[in-house]
Design an enzyme around this catalytic site. Structure first.
Site, mmCIF file in Angstrom:
data_model
loop_
_atom_site.group_PDB
_atom_site.id
_atom_site.type_symbol
_atom_site.label_atom_id
_atom_site.label_comp_id
_atom_site.label_asym_id
_atom_site.label_seq_id
_atom_site.Cartn_x
_atom_site.Cartn_y
_atom_site.Cartn_z
ATOM 1 N N TYR A 1 -7.069 3.235 13.035
ATOM 2 C CA TYR A 1 -7.580 4.539 13.450
ATOM 3 C C TYR A 1 -8.635 4.322 14.517
ATOM 4 O O TYR A 1 -9.342 3.310 14.489
ATOM 5 C CB TYR A 1 -8.172 5.274 12.235
ATOM 6 C CG TYR A 1 -8.648 6.671 12.556
ATOM 7 C CD1 TYR A 1 -7.749 7.626 13.041
ATOM 8 C CD2 TYR A 1 -9.979 7.040 12.410
ATOM 9 C CE1 TYR A 1 -8.170 8.908 13.361
ATOM 10 C CE2 TYR A 1 -10.407 8.326 12.719
ATOM 11 C CZ TYR A 1 -9.495 9.248 13.198
ATOM 12 O OH TYR A 1 -9.912 10.516 13.515
ATOM 13 N N THR B 1 0.274 6.005 -1.885
ATOM 14 C CA THR B 1 -0.386 7.237 -1.407
ATOM 15 C C THR B 1 -0.457 7.180 0.119
ATOM 16 O O THR B 1 -0.153 6.163 0.735
ATOM 17 C CB THR B 1 -1.839 7.362 -1.961
ATOM 18 O OG1 THR B 1 -2.549 6.161 -1.641
ATOM 19 C CG2 THR B 1 -1.875 7.572 -3.455
ATOM 20 N N TYR C 1 -17.334 4.112 12.954
ATOM 21 C CA TYR C 1 -15.932 3.728 12.771
ATOM 22 C C TYR C 1 -15.492 2.687 13.816
ATOM 23 O O TYR C 1 -15.542 1.495 13.554
ATOM 24 C CB TYR C 1 -14.993 4.957 12.746
ATOM 25 C CG TYR C 1 -13.684 4.583 12.102
ATOM 26 C CD1 TYR C 1 -13.455 4.797 10.753
ATOM 27 C CD2 TYR C 1 -12.689 3.925 12.819
ATOM 28 C CE1 TYR C 1 -12.279 4.359 10.139
ATOM 29 C CE2 TYR C 1 -11.517 3.494 12.223
ATOM 30 C CZ TYR C 1 -11.319 3.720 10.887
ATOM 31 O OH TYR C 1 -10.167 3.281 10.287
ATOM 32 N N GLY D 1 0.852 -1.208 0.000
ATOM 33 C CA GLY D 1 0.000 0.000 0.000
ATOM 34 C C GLY D 1 0.873 1.238 0.000
ATOM 35 O O GLY D 1 0.686 2.155 0.797
HETATM 36 P P1 NAD Z 1 -4.778 5.485 0.832
HETATM 37 O O1 NAD Z 1 -6.057 5.311 0.125
HETATM 38 O O2 NAD Z 1 -4.062 6.788 0.715
HETATM 39 O O3 NAD Z 1 -3.729 4.334 0.371
HETATM 40 C C1 NAD Z 1 -4.116 3.026 0.162
HETATM 41 C C2 NAD Z 1 -3.002 2.253 -0.524
HETATM 42 O O4 NAD Z 1 -3.453 0.904 -0.738
HETATM 43 C C3 NAD Z 1 -2.610 2.787 -1.916
HETATM 44 O O5 NAD Z 1 -1.212 2.633 -2.087
HETATM 45 C C4 NAD Z 1 -3.331 1.829 -2.872
HETATM 46 O O6 NAD Z 1 -2.735 1.695 -4.150
HETATM 47 C C5 NAD Z 1 -3.196 0.541 -2.078
HETATM 48 N N1 NAD Z 1 -4.142 -0.504 -2.454
HETATM 49 C C6 NAD Z 1 -5.497 -0.511 -2.371
HETATM 50 N N2 NAD Z 1 -5.983 -1.694 -2.822
HETATM 51 C C7 NAD Z 1 -4.911 -2.448 -3.169
HETATM 52 C C8 NAD Z 1 -4.737 -3.758 -3.683
HETATM 53 N N3 NAD Z 1 -5.775 -4.578 -3.904
HETATM 54 N N4 NAD Z 1 -3.487 -4.189 -3.953
HETATM 55 C C9 NAD Z 1 -2.400 -3.395 -3.756
HETATM 56 N N5 NAD Z 1 -2.507 -2.155 -3.240
HETATM 57 C C10 NAD Z 1 -3.746 -1.687 -2.961
HETATM 58 O O7 NAD Z 1 -5.054 5.084 2.355
HETATM 59 P P2 NAD Z 1 -4.525 5.637 3.769
HETATM 60 O O8 NAD Z 1 -5.500 6.630 4.271
HETATM 61 O O9 NAD Z 1 -3.080 5.978 3.710
HETATM 62 O O10 NAD Z 1 -4.751 4.328 4.656
HETATM 63 C C11 NAD Z 1 -3.747 3.363 4.861
HETATM 64 C C12 NAD Z 1 -3.963 2.719 6.225
HETATM 65 O O11 NAD Z 1 -3.861 3.721 7.223
HETATM 66 C C13 NAD Z 1 -5.355 2.074 6.365
HETATM 67 O O12 NAD Z 1 -5.231 0.908 7.134
HETATM 68 C C14 NAD Z 1 -6.116 3.144 7.156
HETATM 69 O O13 NAD Z 1 -7.180 2.605 7.908
HETATM 70 C C15 NAD Z 1 -5.013 3.669 8.053
HETATM 71 N N6 NAD Z 1 -5.284 5.003 8.643
HETATM 72 C C16 NAD Z 1 -5.677 6.053 7.873
HETATM 73 C C17 NAD Z 1 -5.964 7.264 8.480
HETATM 74 C C18 NAD Z 1 -6.419 8.472 7.683
HETATM 75 O O14 NAD Z 1 -6.894 9.433 8.283
HETATM 76 N N7 NAD Z 1 -6.265 8.461 6.372
HETATM 77 C C19 NAD Z 1 -5.816 7.420 9.863
HETATM 78 C C20 NAD Z 1 -5.356 6.345 10.604
HETATM 79 C C21 NAD Z 1 -5.101 5.118 9.984
#
Ligand code: NAD
Length: 396
Positions: free
Chosen positions: A227, A53, A237, A50
């Site tokens: 989160y 982004t 959530y 992942g």
């Molecule tokens: P994001 O959408 O920015 O990134 C998601 C990533 O997953 C991308 O690189 C995308 O290409 C990849 N991805 C999705 N489906 C895929 C697949 N089938 N195969 C390969 N890659 C795949 O998400 P984010 O907000 O950075 O979230 C990442 C983690 O952080 C999650 O577990 C989320 O719950 C957690 N998180 C996010 C926040 C927030 O506020 N954004 C806060 C705390 C925790």
């Protein structure tokens, strides 16, 4: 070679295209933040699932420029095709590769479905050929669906409460209005689907694949992200379908600690930031229009890269022992969840209406940051200039 001026195209709030130069700037800005904090020894070979982004990209940057690590990034992005620009995550990754090459850092990527056996096999081949045993695995997927690699069943994740409907104020992002939404409770299938997509099974499959292939270094560490957030979002959530999936992630961390050692696997609870994944969660856009202003005023605000630099340097670096909460989680949301911060944000929450959305909140900044994720509205980019959109990701 399509060299063209790229204008933002949006369907409602969502950008349907992206700007390669804006994405490049975003990546370079994050690299500068980590570089400014100085390089240290520690991780040598890091796998980020992942990685294109949000938190995964920031983790990859922290590993590469914070530790000089070789990185393998896995993500699922649309490359440029038939004159259509790629997705932002693709351009971010091209910019990451370019900067890594210039900086003498090894970077390889796999653009494919991380849930599949095929992509895990490709990762094994790349790690064996170009890296060596992996000493850190970051698991940062946010996906709406997963095809199970063993059964072929397609699971969808849902963002729903459990047991009772949930009614709350949120921003209708397309109409830019504050509206009341009622989300019906999830069915058992929707709960199970969300756990299958966003829970810990795939994370464990990645770790077991590396173990089976003898590609996990002794003392290797792995971290997945979660989160918790403010009480106003808990029904949808923390206590909802996604919360169940995050509990499953925590159970996976505990199981991996049993097998690999107490300092091997953790869930890090990160702060709320604007990403494509978080904007899709009901209530979060309104919360994110209030939170940054309060945190900035208190000198506490952090974006993805500041969070990940702090996580890597202060908690998960091989010479550190992370500070854990009672549930053995790393709490990167400590500043967001401070009583004074939450009180101020939630005090303003009920009074926000469509009429005062633009004046009483930071919604315009939320919107700007959201467009920034796609490379638009990024400082220092001249959007009247043509840019090359047909970029390729080249592995070493
Ligand atoms: P994001 O959408 O920015 O990134 C998601 C990533 O997953 C991308 O690189 C995308 O290409 C990849 N991805 C999705 N489906 C895929 C697949 N089938 N195969 C390969 N890659 C795949 O998400 P984010 O907000 O950075 O979230 C990442 C983690 O952080 C999650 O577990 C989320 O719950 C957690 N998180 C996010 C926040 C927030 O506020 N954004 C806060 C705390 C925790």
């Amino acid at each position: 070679m399509p060299v063209e001026t790229v204008k933002m195209k949006a369907r409602g709030f969502i950008c349907v295209n992206s700007h390669p130069e804006g994405c490049r700037r975003n990546v370079e800005r994050q690299i500068d933040v980590v570089r400014g904090a100085g390089k240290r020894a520690g991780f040598k070979n890091v796998l980020v699932v992942g990685a294109s982004t949000g938190y995964g990209l920031a983790s990859r940057i922290a590993a590469a420029w914070g530790f000089g690590a070789k990185t393998l990034g896995v993500f699922f992005e649309r490359p440029p095709e038939g004159g259509k620009p790629a997705t932002a995550g693709f351009y971010n990754s091209v910019a990451f590769h370019d900067a890594a090459r210039r900086g003498g850092l090894y970077a390889a990527s796999i653009n494919g479905d991380a849930f599949s056996d095929g992509v895990k096999k490709q990762a094994v081949e790349i790690i064996r050929r170009g890296m060596g045993t992996v000493d850190l695995v970051i698991y940062s997927l946010a996906s709406p669906r997963r095809t199970h690699p063993k059964t072929g069943v397609v699971y969808n994740s849902a963002l729903k409460p459990i047991g009772a409907p949930f009614t709350a104020h949120t921003i209708d992002l397309n109409a830019e209005k504050v509206v009341e939404v009622t989300i019906p409770p999830a069915s058992d299938d929707e709960i199970a689907g969300t756990v299958a997509v966003m829970g810990g099974e795939d994370w464990r499959m990645w770790i077991h694949t590396l173990l089976d292939e003898k590609l996990l270094a002794p003392g290797a560490r792995t971290v997945a992200y979660s989160y918790i957030g403010p009480s106003v979002t808990w029904p949808v959530y923390r206590d909802g379908t996604i919360g169940r999936a995050k509990q499953d992630l925590e159970a996976a961390a505990a199981a991996m600690r049993e097998g690999l050692g107490q300092n091997a696997a953790w869930v890090a609870v990160n702060k709320a930031v604007v990403t494509q994944a978080s904007a899709a969660i009901p209530v979060v856009p309104l919360y994110m229009s209030l939170l940054p202003r309060v945190m900035k005023a208190k000198g506490l605000e952090e974006g993805c890269i500041e969070q990940m630099a702090r996580l890597f340097f202060e908690h998960i670096a091989p010479d550190r022992t992370p500070t854990l909460d009672d549930a053995r989680r790393i709490r990167m949301d400590d500043r967001e969840m401070r009583d004074d911060v939450q009180k101020e944000v939630l005090r303003d929450f009920p009074s926000i209406t469509t009429e005062n959305l633009l004046t009483s909140t930071d919604f315009p900044n939320f919107k700007r940051e959201f467009q920034g994720l796609f490379g638009f509205n990024v400082d220092g980019v001249d959007y009247t200039q043509p840019v090359e959109t047909d970029l390729a990701l080249v592995n070493p």
